[in-house]
Scaffold this active site. Structure first.
Site, PDB file in Angstrom:
ATOM      1  N   GLY A  10       0.843  -1.204   0.000  1.00 22.25           N
ATOM      2  CA  GLY A  10       0.000   0.000   0.000  1.00 22.25           C
ATOM      3  C   GLY A  10       0.872   1.246   0.000  1.00 22.25           C
ATOM      4  O   GLY A  10       0.518   2.267   0.600  1.00 22.25           O
ATOM      5  N   GLY A  13      -0.428   4.851  -0.934  1.00 19.86           N
ATOM      6  CA  GLY A  13      -1.479   5.464  -0.119  1.00 19.86           C
ATOM      7  C   GLY A  13      -0.966   6.601   0.760  1.00 19.86           C
ATOM      8  O   GLY A  13       0.231   6.896   0.782  1.00 19.86           O
ATOM      9  N   ASP A  36       2.583  -1.686  -4.431  1.00 19.85           N
ATOM     10  CA  ASP A  36       1.183  -1.267  -4.532  1.00 19.85           C
ATOM     11  C   ASP A  36       0.623  -1.798  -5.833  1.00 19.85           C
ATOM     12  O   ASP A  36       1.384  -2.107  -6.756  1.00 19.85           O
ATOM     13  CB  ASP A  36       1.057   0.268  -4.480  1.00 19.85           C
ATOM     14  CG  ASP A  36      -0.298   0.698  -3.924  1.00 19.85           C
ATOM     15  OD1 ASP A  36      -1.323   0.366  -4.556  1.00 19.85           O
ATOM     16  OD2 ASP A  36      -0.339   1.328  -2.849  1.00 19.85           O
ATOM     17  N   ILE A  56      -2.419  -7.228  -3.635  1.00 18.48           N
ATOM     18  CA  ILE A  56      -2.386  -7.945  -2.366  1.00 18.48           C
ATOM     19  C   ILE A  56      -3.414  -9.079  -2.312  1.00 18.48           C
ATOM     20  O   ILE A  56      -3.336  -9.975  -1.479  1.00 18.48           O
ATOM     21  CB  ILE A  56      -2.538  -6.964  -1.172  1.00 18.48           C
ATOM     22  CG1 ILE A  56      -2.441  -7.668   0.183  1.00 18.48           C
ATOM     23  CG2 ILE A  56      -3.816  -6.162  -1.263  1.00 18.48           C
ATOM     24  CD1 ILE A  56      -1.166  -8.366   0.434  1.00 18.48           C
ATOM     25  N   TYR A 145     -16.055  -0.551   7.295  1.00 19.19           N
ATOM     26  CA  TYR A 145     -14.635  -0.356   7.583  1.00 19.19           C
ATOM     27  C   TYR A 145     -14.349  -0.659   9.059  1.00 19.19           C
ATOM     28  O   TYR A 145     -13.416  -1.402   9.383  1.00 19.19           O
ATOM     29  CB  TYR A 145     -14.283   1.090   7.241  1.00 19.19           C
ATOM     30  CG  TYR A 145     -12.897   1.549   7.581  1.00 19.19           C
ATOM     31  CD1 TYR A 145     -11.780   0.980   6.998  1.00 19.19           C
ATOM     32  CD2 TYR A 145     -12.711   2.600   8.481  1.00 19.19           C
ATOM     33  CE1 TYR A 145     -10.500   1.443   7.298  1.00 19.19           C
ATOM     34  CE2 TYR A 145     -11.438   3.073   8.780  1.00 19.19           C
ATOM     35  CZ  TYR A 145     -10.345   2.482   8.191  1.00 19.19           C
ATOM     36  OH  TYR A 145      -9.093   2.951   8.483  1.00 19.19           O
TER      37      TYR A 145
HETATM   38  C1  AKB Z   1     -11.099   7.312   7.768  1.00 17.15           C
HETATM   39  O1  AKB Z   1     -11.576   8.442   7.909  1.00 17.15           O
HETATM   40  O2  AKB Z   1     -11.721   6.354   7.283  1.00 17.15           O
HETATM   41  C2  AKB Z   1      -9.697   7.065   8.259  1.00 17.15           C
HETATM   42  C3  AKB Z   1      -9.676   6.511   9.640  1.00 17.15           C
HETATM   43  C4  AKB Z   1     -10.033   7.374  10.786  1.00 17.15           C
HETATM   44  O3  AKB Z   1      -9.354   5.385   9.824  1.00 17.15           O
HETATM   45  N1  AKB Z   1      -8.931   8.264   8.185  1.00 17.15           N
END
Ligand code: AKB
Length: 324
Positions: A10, A13, A36, A56, A145
């Site tokens: 990565g 990034g 990457d 990856i 996430y």
């Molecule tokens: C996001 O905003 O998704 C990231 C984090 C806080 O992990 N910067």
């Protein structure tokens, strides 16, 4: 640092670019392999040392790169961040989790010795205490996430306990950088604001004026990342992930800080779906475990961060005017 070489996954990034540059200056350019699936926009990452074009999600290719370069430490930074992940949840889950397993399994099978894997304040959710959020607390994330980071933390700990995998991790707050752009996060506004203030004198913020979030200047984040990966294993008793604090501020507070340098700067507010994500995250973080265990301390507050950001981005704008 162990004797073998270092792989950064990565490297194009926001964190990857600066981590590669710092690792190369500390440990020698030839020892740090940047990788990457896309080409980094910062030329130095490709020209300043070895670079591998690596997807990856191809574990055989990952193994090939690890063996070719005699890798013993992997910084695995590839991930889809909070805002982008909400738009493609399955793809985000696949990228964030499958890639972590590939790297953990390399260590389990003795192919590498040490892993750094980033977690995030996104592991917390609306039921978490919002202020001075403790290391150990309620974690009920409301984003894909966040769910992937929370699951990832538990897998890291599991691989450490069951298979002795030496994996270390930090829960990054929002990161503020000038060498590389952020990519698809909820905290990206805190970088965009500096560019827009200098280029156009105004910025339409996608969060509310009072959306307080934990943030950190990239130089602090890179130092923390290398420190935690480099220290004796015995000083890293937490193998899920460490809370890490730099500063906390609202969009209104950062706009006021920018106005100290650019008095005519105008900020408007147009909150979108990212406001809901921000509202589910902590406002400030208790990082006493990181302080006690491995001596962590942040150097940058909002004032110093703003000064450096404006100074560096101004230089970039001026040099691009000279070039074109
Ligand atoms: C996001 O905003 O998704 C990231 C984090 C806080 O992990 N910067």
């Amino acid at each position: 640092m162990a004797a073998g070489n270092i792989l950064v996954i990565g490297a194009a990034g926001q964190i990857g670019v600066e981590l590669v540059l710092q690792l190369r200056s500390q440990f020698g350019a030839s020892r740090v392999i940047a990788s990457d699936v896309r080409m980094p926009s910062v030329e130095e990452v490709i020209q300043g040392g070895p670079f591998e074009n690596l997807n990856i999600l191809n574990d055989q290719d990952l193994l090939r790169v690890v063996e070719k370069h005699n890798i013993d430490t992997v910084y695995h930074l590839a991930a889809m961040l909070s805002a982008t992940a909400e738009k493609q949840p399955e793809k985000a889950w696949d990228l964030n989790m499958t890639s972590l397993f590939y790297v953990l399994d390399l260590a389990k099978h003795g192919k590498i010795k040490r892993i750094f894997w980033p977690s995030s304040i996104a592991v917390f959710g609306p039921t978490t205490p919002r202020h001075n959020t403790p290391q150990l607390t309620i974690c009920e994330p409301s984003t894909v996430y966040g769910i992937s980071k929370l699951a990832g933390e538990q897998w890291c700990s599991y691989y450490h306990e069951k298979f002795g995998v030496d994996v270390r991790s930090i829960r990054y707050p929002g990161l503020i950088s000038h060498k590389s752009a952020p990519g698809g996060g909820t905290t990206d506004y805190a970088v965009e604001i500096f560019h827009e203030a200098l280029k156009h004198g105004e910025y339409a913020c996608f969060l509310q004026a009072d959306a307080e979030l934990p943030m950190m200047f990239m130089e602090d984040a890179i130092r923390a990342t290398i420190e935690i990966t480099d220290i004796e294993a015995s000083r890293v008793p937490i193998r899920t992930s460490y809370n890490l604090a730099g500063m906390s501020f609202t969009p209104e507070q950062i706009a006021n800080e920018v106005r100290k340098h650019i008095p005519e700067f105008r900020m408007t507010y147009e909150p979108d779906f990212r406001q809901q994500i921000a509202a589910s995250w902590p406002a400030s973080i208790d990082d006493s475990a990181a302080r006690e265990h491995w001596g962590w301390q942040a150097n940058y507050d909002l004032k110093r961060t703003s000064e450096v950001m404006l100074q560096e981005i101004r230089k970039q704008i001026q040099s691009s005017r000279v070039t074109f």
